[in-house]
Design a protein around this motif. Structure first.
Motif, PDB file in Angstrom:
ATOM      1  N   VAL A 161       0.859  -1.181   0.000  1.00  0.00           N
ATOM      2  CA  VAL A 161       0.000   0.000   0.000  1.00  0.00           C
ATOM      3  C   VAL A 161       0.892   1.226   0.000  1.00  0.00           C
ATOM      4  N   GLN A 162       0.621   2.139  -0.908  1.00  0.00           N
ATOM      5  CA  GLN A 162       1.359   3.391  -0.986  1.00  0.00           C
ATOM      6  C   GLN A 162       0.457   4.503  -0.475  1.00  0.00           C
ATOM      7  N   LYS A 163       0.939   5.256   0.489  1.00  0.00           N
ATOM      8  CA  LYS A 163       0.156   6.387   0.994  1.00  0.00           C
ATOM      9  C   LYS A 163       0.450   7.602   0.131  1.00  0.00           C
ATOM     10  N   GLN A 164      -0.617   8.306  -0.226  1.00  0.00           N
ATOM     11  CA  GLN A 164      -0.488   9.480  -1.077  1.00  0.00           C
ATOM     12  C   GLN A 164      -1.613  10.441  -0.758  1.00  0.00           C
ATOM     13  N   SER A 165      -1.282  11.685  -0.634  1.00  0.00           N
ATOM     14  CA  SER A 165      -2.296  12.710  -0.438  1.00  0.00           C
ATOM     15  C   SER A 165      -2.738  13.193  -1.812  1.00  0.00           C
ATOM     16  N   VAL A 166      -4.042  13.234  -2.041  1.00  0.00           N
ATOM     17  CA  VAL A 166      -4.554  13.680  -3.338  1.00  0.00           C
ATOM     18  C   VAL A 166      -5.647  14.726  -3.138  1.00  0.00           C
ATOM     19  N   SER A 167      -5.877  15.507  -4.173  1.00  0.00           N
ATOM     20  CA  SER A 167      -6.945  16.498  -4.163  1.00  0.00           C
ATOM     21  C   SER A 167      -7.997  16.087  -5.186  1.00  0.00           C
ATOM     22  N   PHE A 168      -9.250  16.393  -4.894  1.00  0.00           N
ATOM     23  CA  PHE A 168     -10.351  16.036  -5.770  1.00  0.00           C
ATOM     24  C   PHE A 168     -11.154  17.268  -6.137  1.00  0.00           C
ATOM     25  N   THR A 169     -11.731  17.237  -7.315  1.00  0.00           N
ATOM     26  CA  THR A 169     -12.731  18.249  -7.643  1.00  0.00           C
ATOM     27  C   THR A 169     -13.954  17.926  -6.795  1.00  0.00           C
ATOM     28  N   ASP A 170     -14.842  18.871  -6.666  1.00  0.00           N
ATOM     29  CA  ASP A 170     -16.072  18.628  -5.904  1.00  0.00           C
ATOM     30  C   ASP A 170     -16.849  17.448  -6.490  1.00  0.00           C
ATOM     31  N   THR A 171     -16.904  17.379  -7.809  1.00  0.00           N
ATOM     32  CA  THR A 171     -17.645  16.309  -8.478  1.00  0.00           C
ATOM     33  C   THR A 171     -17.044  14.943  -8.178  1.00  0.00           C
ATOM     34  N   ALA A 172     -15.725  14.838  -8.277  1.00  0.00           N
ATOM     35  CA  ALA A 172     -15.058  13.562  -8.020  1.00  0.00           C
ATOM     36  C   ALA A 172     -15.217  13.150  -6.563  1.00  0.00           C
ATOM     37  N   TYR A 173     -15.083  14.107  -5.661  1.00  0.00           N
ATOM     38  CA  TYR A 173     -15.221  13.817  -4.237  1.00  0.00           C
ATOM     39  C   TYR A 173     -16.640  13.335  -3.928  1.00  0.00           C
ATOM     40  N   THR A 174     -17.624  14.019  -4.485  1.00  0.00           N
ATOM     41  CA  THR A 174     -19.020  13.637  -4.258  1.00  0.00           C
ATOM     42  C   THR A 174     -19.283  12.231  -4.770  1.00  0.00           C
ATOM     43  N   PHE A 175     -18.743  11.918  -5.955  1.00  0.00           N
ATOM     44  CA  PHE A 175     -18.936  10.583  -6.520  1.00  0.00           C
ATOM     45  C   PHE A 175     -18.323   9.515  -5.621  1.00  0.00           C
ATOM     46  N   ALA A 176     -17.093   9.726  -5.182  1.00  0.00           N
ATOM     47  CA  ALA A 176     -16.428   8.753  -4.306  1.00  0.00           C
ATOM     48  C   ALA A 176     -17.199   8.594  -2.997  1.00  0.00           C
ATOM     49  N   LYS A 177     -17.649   9.704  -2.451  1.00  0.00           N
ATOM     50  CA  LYS A 177     -18.421   9.667  -1.206  1.00  0.00           C
ATOM     51  C   LYS A 177     -19.725   8.897  -1.401  1.00  0.00           C
ATOM     52  N   GLU A 178     -20.384   9.094  -2.539  1.00  0.00           N
ATOM     53  CA  GLU A 178     -21.620   8.370  -2.836  1.00  0.00           C
ATOM     54  C   GLU A 178     -21.369   6.859  -2.936  1.00  0.00           C
ATOM     55  N   LEU A 179     -20.242   6.477  -3.515  1.00  0.00           N
ATOM     56  CA  LEU A 179     -19.904   5.055  -3.617  1.00  0.00           C
ATOM     57  C   LEU A 179     -19.749   4.431  -2.232  1.00  0.00           C
ATOM     58  N   VAL A 180     -19.104   5.167  -1.329  1.00  0.00           N
ATOM     59  CA  VAL A 180     -18.907   4.680   0.040  1.00  0.00           C
ATOM     60  C   VAL A 180     -20.249   4.607   0.755  1.00  0.00           C
ATOM     61  N   GLU A 181     -21.036   5.660   0.632  1.00  0.00           N
ATOM     62  CA  GLU A 181     -22.338   5.697   1.307  1.00  0.00           C
ATOM     63  C   GLU A 181     -23.288   4.616   0.786  1.00  0.00           C
ATOM     64  N   ALA A 182     -23.131   4.231  -0.480  1.00  0.00           N
ATOM     65  CA  ALA A 182     -23.966   3.186  -1.063  1.00  0.00           C
ATOM     66  C   ALA A 182     -23.486   1.790  -0.659  1.00  0.00           C
ATOM     67  N   GLY A 183     -22.334   1.733   0.022  1.00  0.00           N
ATOM     68  CA  GLY A 183     -21.806   0.453   0.478  1.00  0.00           C
ATOM     69  C   GLY A 183     -20.981  -0.294  -0.552  1.00  0.00           C
ATOM     70  N   GLU A 184     -20.649   0.383  -1.655  1.00  0.00           N
ATOM     71  CA  GLU A 184     -19.837  -0.284  -2.681  1.00  0.00           C
ATOM     72  C   GLU A 184     -18.383  -0.428  -2.234  1.00  0.00           C
ATOM     73  N   TYR A 185     -17.948   0.475  -1.372  1.00  0.00           N
ATOM     74  CA  TYR A 185     -16.591   0.440  -0.840  1.00  0.00           C
ATOM     75  C   TYR A 185     -16.656   0.794   0.642  1.00  0.00           C
ATOM     76  N   PRO A 186     -15.693   0.286   1.435  1.00  0.00           N
ATOM     77  CA  PRO A 186     -15.725   0.568   2.873  1.00  0.00           C
ATOM     78  C   PRO A 186     -15.271   1.972   3.245  1.00  0.00           C
ATOM     79  N   ASN A 187     -14.464   2.609   2.373  1.00  0.00           N
ATOM     80  CA  ASN A 187     -13.961   3.948   2.678  1.00  0.00           C
ATOM     81  C   ASN A 187     -13.532   4.644   1.388  1.00  0.00           C
ATOM     82  N   MET A 188     -13.174   5.919   1.518  1.00  0.00           N
ATOM     83  CA  MET A 188     -12.799   6.713   0.346  1.00  0.00           C
ATOM     84  C   MET A 188     -11.574   6.150  -0.365  1.00  0.00           C
TER      85      MET A 188
END
Length: 91
Positions: free
Chosen positions: A3-30
């Protein structure tokens, strides 16, 4: 798997999409959402490349009398020549 740790920045759209995937239970975290979607994107690119390569192989295997004309060579390559000329002017 390492596992490689990396800090990344997201556009609002990308962040919202990733958050929606987590909230829908498709992934455990961002982090898992981003990694999982990158794996899917890579697989899709590889699939598209394989389809393109197969189509090129199919077309190249056709006898010359079955090739369809694409126009004058100069018109087919005009865009590429223009792009290369622009690059040359920049340097």
């Amino acid at each position: 798997m390492s596992v490689q740790k990396q800090s990344v920045s997201f556009t609002d759209t990308a962040y919202t999409f990733a958050k929606e995937l987590v909230e829908a239970g498709e992934y455990p975290n961002m982090s898992a959402a981003v990694s999982g979607e990158l794996v899917k994107a890579k697989a899709e690119r590889e699939r598209e490349r394989a389809v393109l390569e197969a189509e090129l192989e199919r077309r190249l295997s056709l006898p010359l009398d079955q090739w369809e004309p694409v126009g004058e060579v100069s018109s087919v390559t005009a865009g590429a020549r223009s792009h290369l000329a622009a690059l040359t002017r920049k340097t």
